[in-house]
Design a protein around this motif. Structure first.
Motif, PDB file in Angstrom:
ATOM      1  N   LEU A 133     -14.569  34.403 108.514  1.00 13.94           N
ATOM      2  CA  LEU A 133     -13.623  35.405 108.043  1.00 13.94           C
ATOM      3  C   LEU A 133     -12.287  34.796 107.623  1.00 13.94           C
ATOM      4  O   LEU A 133     -11.344  35.527 107.312  1.00 13.94           O
ATOM      5  N   THR A 134     -12.201  33.461 107.624  1.00 14.99           N
ATOM      6  CA  THR A 134     -10.955  32.808 107.244  1.00 14.99           C
ATOM      7  C   THR A 134     -10.599  33.156 105.805  1.00 14.99           C
ATOM      8  O   THR A 134     -11.322  32.788 104.872  1.00 14.99           O
ATOM      9  N   PRO A 135      -9.492  33.852 105.577  1.00 17.84           N
ATOM     10  CA  PRO A 135      -9.109  34.179 104.202  1.00 17.84           C
ATOM     11  C   PRO A 135      -8.697  32.918 103.440  1.00 17.84           C
ATOM     12  O   PRO A 135      -8.133  31.989 104.031  1.00 17.84           O
ATOM     13  N   PRO A 136      -8.960  32.856 102.154  1.00 20.75           N
ATOM     14  CA  PRO A 136      -8.612  31.647 101.397  1.00 20.75           C
ATOM     15  C   PRO A 136      -7.134  31.323 101.436  1.00 20.75           C
ATOM     16  O   PRO A 136      -6.750  30.144 101.415  1.00 20.75           O
ATOM     17  N   TRP A 137      -6.279  32.357 101.524  1.00 18.31           N
ATOM     18  CA  TRP A 137      -4.844  32.067 101.508  1.00 18.31           C
ATOM     19  C   TRP A 137      -4.377  31.372 102.789  1.00 18.31           C
ATOM     20  O   TRP A 137      -3.345  30.717 102.777  1.00 18.31           O
ATOM     21  N   PHE A 138      -5.131  31.473 103.882  1.00 18.72           N
ATOM     22  CA  PHE A 138      -4.798  30.702 105.077  1.00 18.72           C
ATOM     23  C   PHE A 138      -4.905  29.209 104.766  1.00 18.72           C
ATOM     24  O   PHE A 138      -4.028  28.415 105.110  1.00 18.72           O
ATOM     25  N   HIS A 189      -4.260  31.338 117.185  1.00 20.53           N
ATOM     26  CA  HIS A 189      -4.482  30.078 116.473  1.00 20.53           C
ATOM     27  C   HIS A 189      -5.727  30.199 115.615  1.00 20.53           C
ATOM     28  O   HIS A 189      -6.804  30.546 116.097  1.00 20.53           O
ATOM     29  N   VAL A 190      -5.584  29.922 114.335  1.00 27.59           N
ATOM     30  CA  VAL A 190      -6.694  30.000 113.391  1.00 27.59           C
ATOM     31  C   VAL A 190      -7.371  28.644 113.324  1.00 27.59           C
ATOM     32  O   VAL A 190      -6.707  27.612 113.216  1.00 27.59           O
ATOM     33  N   GLY A 191      -8.706  28.635 113.381  1.00 30.66           N
ATOM     34  CA  GLY A 191      -9.447  27.385 113.479  1.00 30.66           C
ATOM     35  C   GLY A 191      -9.521  26.577 112.206  1.00 30.66           C
ATOM     36  O   GLY A 191     -10.614  26.303 111.693  1.00 30.66           O
ATOM     37  N   VAL A 192      -8.376  26.212 111.675  1.00 27.36           N
ATOM     38  CA  VAL A 192      -8.297  25.364 110.486  1.00 27.36           C
ATOM     39  C   VAL A 192      -7.252  24.303 110.763  1.00 27.36           C
ATOM     40  O   VAL A 192      -6.224  24.585 111.390  1.00 27.36           O
ATOM     41  N   TYR A 193      -7.500  23.069 110.305  1.00 28.63           N
ATOM     42  CA  TYR A 193      -6.536  21.995 110.497  1.00 28.63           C
ATOM     43  C   TYR A 193      -6.366  21.224 109.201  1.00 28.63           C
ATOM     44  O   TYR A 193      -7.310  21.087 108.421  1.00 28.63           O
ATOM     45  N   GLY A 194      -5.167  20.694 109.003  1.00 30.17           N
ATOM     46  CA  GLY A 194      -4.938  19.746 107.935  1.00 30.17           C
ATOM     47  C   GLY A 194      -4.472  18.442 108.531  1.00 30.17           C
ATOM     48  O   GLY A 194      -3.621  18.433 109.434  1.00 30.17           O
ATOM     49  N   TYR A 195      -5.052  17.319 108.092  1.00 31.50           N
ATOM     50  CA  TYR A 195      -4.628  16.022 108.614  1.00 31.50           C
ATOM     51  C   TYR A 195      -4.517  15.004 107.485  1.00 31.50           C
ATOM     52  O   TYR A 195      -5.261  15.063 106.511  1.00 31.50           O
ATOM     53  N   THR A 196      -3.631  14.048 107.694  1.00 29.45           N
ATOM     54  CA  THR A 196      -3.647  12.861 106.862  1.00 29.45           C
ATOM     55  C   THR A 196      -4.698  11.912 107.430  1.00 29.45           C
ATOM     56  O   THR A 196      -5.025  11.973 108.624  1.00 29.45           O
ATOM     57  N   PRO A 224       2.740  29.756 109.972  1.00 28.88           N
ATOM     58  CA  PRO A 224       2.452  31.189 110.078  1.00 28.88           C
ATOM     59  C   PRO A 224       1.848  31.721 108.783  1.00 28.88           C
ATOM     60  O   PRO A 224       2.289  31.378 107.684  1.00 28.88           O
ATOM     61  N   VAL A 225       0.809  32.542 108.907  1.00 29.81           N
ATOM     62  CA  VAL A 225       0.150  33.138 107.751  1.00 29.81           C
ATOM     63  C   VAL A 225       0.074  34.645 107.952  1.00 29.81           C
ATOM     64  O   VAL A 225       0.187  35.149 109.067  1.00 29.81           O
ATOM     65  N   ASP A 226      -0.121  35.341 106.870  1.00 28.31           N
ATOM     66  CA  ASP A 226      -0.180  36.799 106.876  1.00 28.31           C
ATOM     67  C   ASP A 226      -1.626  37.251 106.741  1.00 28.31           C
ATOM     68  O   ASP A 226      -2.319  36.879 105.781  1.00 28.31           O
ATOM     69  N   GLY A 227      -2.094  38.019 107.707  1.00 26.37           N
ATOM     70  CA  GLY A 227      -3.466  38.502 107.647  1.00 26.37           C
ATOM     71  C   GLY A 227      -3.707  39.532 106.568  1.00 26.37           C
ATOM     72  O   GLY A 227      -4.858  39.791 106.213  1.00 26.37           O
ATOM     73  N   LYS A 228      -2.639  40.139 106.049  1.00 24.97           N
ATOM     74  CA  LYS A 228      -2.729  41.154 104.985  1.00 24.97           C
ATOM     75  C   LYS A 228      -3.725  42.269 105.345  1.00 24.97           C
ATOM     76  O   LYS A 228      -4.478  42.750 104.500  1.00 24.97           O
ATOM     77  N   GLY A 229      -3.710  42.610 106.612  1.00 25.06           N
ATOM     78  CA  GLY A 229      -4.554  43.709 107.059  1.00 25.06           C
ATOM     79  C   GLY A 229      -5.975  43.326 107.427  1.00 25.06           C
ATOM     80  O   GLY A 229      -6.712  44.139 107.960  1.00 25.06           O
TER      81      GLY A 229
END
Length: 262
Positions: free
Chosen positions: A108-113, A188-195, A232-237
Motif C-alpha cells: 500500500l506504499t503510495p508512490p509519493w512516499f 514508520h513506513v517500511g522504505v529506506y534510502g541509502y548511499t 514526513p509524508v502525507d498519506g492524503k487520506g
C-alpha cells in the motif's frame, strides 16, 4: 542506473512464513501475490531507473519473473532487507548514487512516499533516509489493538525537531493512554534510502542489542552513530498498513477495495 529500487523478499518470515506469495484480492476480485503488488507499487514511482526483487528463494524468484520483474538472487545468510540490499548493490554493473529499499510486505506504499525519499536523497547531504507518517485515528487504533492482543504490528518512530531519528520501536511510542486524546504518534513506513557508503558501513558493524530486541534493522545505524533522517509524508487520506500478520490480509484488502485498486 543512478537511482534503483530494491524489493527484498524472503519466504521464511518468522511471523508469517511464505507471506510474499500470499494472494491479496483487489477491488475487482483480481487476486495478486503480495510481492507482485509491492512490485507494482514500486513501478509506479517516478524518478527511479530500475526496480529489482531481491530474494534467496527460488519460489519467490520464479513468481516474480513470471509477472515480469527483474530479480537479483542474494544469499540465505542475509539477516534482513538492508543486508540483502548491500549484497545486491555489488551485482549492479556500476554503483548507483543511492538505493531505495521498498519492503516487500508494504504493497500500500503510495508512490509519493518513495518519491519524497528520492528527492531528499538527491540533495546529496544525507546517508540514510526513511519516511514517517502521522498516524490517523484508524491506524493508531490498529496499533494499540494489536499490542493489547499480543500482536506486533507496525513500527513507530520518535525523532528530533529537525527530523533526525531518536528511536524506532514495535511498541506504540510515545505512550498512548487515551485514544480520544492521543499524543502525536508517527508511523514508520517500511522504505529506506541509502548511499552505497552507508550500506558498506552497515555491513561492517555488528548487530546490536537494540536491533536484536526490536527486530528492526534500521536501529543498527543509530546504535553505531550513523544518522537516520526521517522524511514526513502525507498519506492524503490513504490508510497505510503493512502485511505483518495474517489479520493484516483483511485490512489490506479493505484498503484495496476502498481505493479501487484492482
Amino acid at each position: 542506473m543512478k537511482r534503483v529500487i530494491f524489493i527484498p523478499a524472503r519466504f521464511a518470515s518468522t511471523r508469517y512464513p511464505g507471506k510474499p506469495l500470499v494472494q491479496l484480492t483487489g477491488a475487482t476480485g483480481l487476486r495478486k501475490s503480495l510481492i507482485q503488488r509491492a512490485w507494482e507499487a514500486a513501478k509506479s514511482v517516478r524518478g527511479a531507473d530500475g526496480v529489482f526483487v531481491l530474494t534467496d528463494d527460488d519460489r519467490i524468484a520464479d513468481a516474480a519473473r513470471a509477472f515480469g520483474a527483474d530479480v537479483l538472487m542474494t544469499s540465505p545468510e542475509a539477516r534482513n532487507g538492508t543486508e540483502r540490499c548491500a549484497e545486491a548493490v555489488a551485482q549492479l554493473p556500476t554503483p548507483p548514487d543511492f538505493v531505495i529499499n521498498l519492503q516487500g510486505d508494504a504493497p500500500l506504499t503510495p508512490p509519493w512516499f518513495v518519491e519524497a525519499l528520492i528527492d531528499r536523497m538527491a540533495k546529496g547531504d544525507v546517508e540514510m533516509t526513511t519516511p514517517v507518517l502521522l498516524c490517523d485515528a484508524e491506524t493508531l487504533t490498529n496499533f494499540v489493538t494489536d499490542r493489547q492482543n499480543g500482536r506486533v504490528g507496525g513500527t513507530t518512530a520518535v525523532m528530533r525537531a529537525d527530523g533526525s531519528a531518536l528511536y524506532f520501536s514495535k511498541e506504540v511510542l510515545p505512550y498512548v493512554g487515551d485514544l480520544t486524546n492521543p499524543p502525536e504518534v508517527w508511523h514508520h513506513v517500511g522504505v529506506y534510502g541509502y548511499t552505497p557508503a552507508a550500506l558498506q558501513a552497515y555491513m561492517s558493524t555488528p548487530e546490536g542489542p537494540l536491533e536484536q530486541a526490536e527486530g528492526l534493522e534500521q536501529l543498527r545505524f543509530l546504535e553505531n552513530g550513523i544518522p537516520v533522517t526521517c522524511v514526513p509524508v502525507d498519506g492524503k487520506g490513504r490508510v497505510f498498513w503493512e502485511l505483518n500478520n495474517p489479520v493484516d490480509v483483511e485490512r489490506i484488502e479493505g484498503v484495496l477495495a476502498k481505493e479501487g485498486i484492482e
